[in-house]
Structure formats: C-alpha cells, structure tokens
Design an enzyme around this catalytic site. Structure first.
Site, PDB file in Angstrom:
ATOM      1  N   LYS A  39      -2.998   2.956  -1.188  1.00  0.00           N
ATOM      2  CA  LYS A  39      -2.279   1.729  -0.858  1.00  0.00           C
ATOM      3  C   LYS A  39      -0.844   1.889  -1.322  1.00  0.00           C
ATOM      4  O   LYS A  39      -0.582   2.110  -2.491  1.00  0.00           O
ATOM      5  CB  LYS A  39      -2.929   0.528  -1.546  1.00  0.00           C
ATOM      6  CG  LYS A  39      -2.113  -0.757  -1.531  1.00  0.00           C
ATOM      7  CD  LYS A  39      -1.910  -1.318  -0.145  1.00  0.00           C
ATOM      8  CE  LYS A  39      -1.182  -2.642  -0.177  1.00  0.00           C
ATOM      9  NZ  LYS A  39       0.228  -2.558   0.100  1.00  0.00           N
ATOM     10  N   ASP A  41       3.133   0.478  -1.663  1.00  0.00           N
ATOM     11  CA  ASP A  41       3.856  -0.777  -1.846  1.00  0.00           C
ATOM     12  C   ASP A  41       5.181  -0.632  -1.106  1.00  0.00           C
ATOM     13  O   ASP A  41       6.211  -0.327  -1.696  1.00  0.00           O
ATOM     14  CB  ASP A  41       4.076  -1.023  -3.342  1.00  0.00           C
ATOM     15  CG  ASP A  41       4.416  -2.473  -3.637  1.00  0.00           C
ATOM     16  OD1 ASP A  41       4.361  -3.300  -2.701  1.00  0.00           O
ATOM     17  OD2 ASP A  41       4.750  -2.768  -4.789  1.00  0.00           O
TER      18      ASP A  41
END
Length: 170
Positions: A39, A41
């Site tokens: 994931k 950012d």
C-alpha cells in the site's frame, strides 16, 4: 500473442478511464488466489500514451501532467508500444517510507517552481495496449503482460506483488 489471449477485446483508444477502486474493510483476510501488493501513500495516476502524446490523469480523470513532468517524459519514451494505459501510484519518499506530505508539494500545482522532491510512478496494472482493452484478462495475466513489456527504470517502477495461486497463467 496478445490478440489470442482470453479476455482481450479490440477497441479504440479510450479518452477517459473509470478506475477500479479498493474496498475498505475492517476484517483481516487471506485467500490463496488473491494478489497482495504494498500500500503506497501517494496519488493514483493513469498514464495514457497515444503515439507521442502522453496524458496523466488522476482517479477522477483530472489532468495532472504539470505536477509530474518526469513521469510524463518517461512514459513518452516507452517505444515498444504505440498506445498504452498504465495504472499506478505516484509517490515521494522520506527515507524508505512513502510520504504523502512530501508529495503534496507536487500535487495540484500549475507550474513547478523551486526545489521539489523526486517522485516515482509505481505501476501496478496495464489496462490497454496497442488497440486492445485487456481489462477482462485476469489481473495476474495483466501483471505478466506489464512485466514482459517494459524494462522499468526510474522514475517508472514495477509494483512487486505476492500471489500464491497458479503462476502458469500463460
């Protein structure tokens, strides 16, 4: 080879993308046939190359070309395809960690000025290539196509993934 792959559909180059979005859940889960990725950012970005023209679009289809000219230039230099649509995330780093705060200095600008942080485009999917919509090809197949098509070098990066299912897609 691509034209004979199951799920590939001959279509004209699209002018707009409707992104596939993640679903938020509070449950932890694991399935052996799912793909797992880091994931980031950052900012979702579709890179749309049609000949010599490259457009960068946000997940809401807003132009973001001015914010990331180095990514636009790198995609333009992908000479082994005439048309392609890539899906990924633009990120900036603070050490080894992606930093949305650093990326914000590049987002929504009308002109780059002063010192800017380096950005990278982590590509996790390919949606269209040279006259073919490949969104109906299973994701693992699209990842194989993406990985086979390009030699990734800064600022373009291939998003590594984990998959425990059948790796013999092709």
């Amino acid at each position: 080879m691509l034209a004979k792959t199951e799920g590939v559909v001959k279509k004209p180059f699209p002018r707009e993308i409707r992104p596939m979005l993640a679903t938020l859940t509070h449950d932890y889960f694991f399935k052996s046939d799912w793909i797992y990725e880091r994931k980031f950012d950052g900012e979702r970005c579709f890179a749309m190359k049609d000949g010599n023209r490259v457009m960068l679009r946000s997940r809401n289809n807003n132009p973001i070309d001015v914010s990331y000219p180095e990514i636009q230039n790198a995609v333009e230099k992908l000479t082994n395809v005439h048309q392609v649509i890539l899906d990924g995330e633009v990120v900036a780093f603070d050490g080894d960690t992606t930093s949305f705060e650093r990326l914000q200095s590049r987002m929504h600008v009308l002109k780059l000025t002063g010192r800017t942080y380096k950005v990278y485009y982590y590509i996790f999917d390919i949606l269209y290539v040279d006259g073919y919509d490949i969104t109906r090809v299973p994701l693992i197949g699209r990842k194989h196509i993406l990985e086979a098509l390009f030699n990734f070098k800064n600022p373009l990066q291939f998003t590594e993934y984990k998959f425990k299912g059948d790796l013999a897609y092709f």
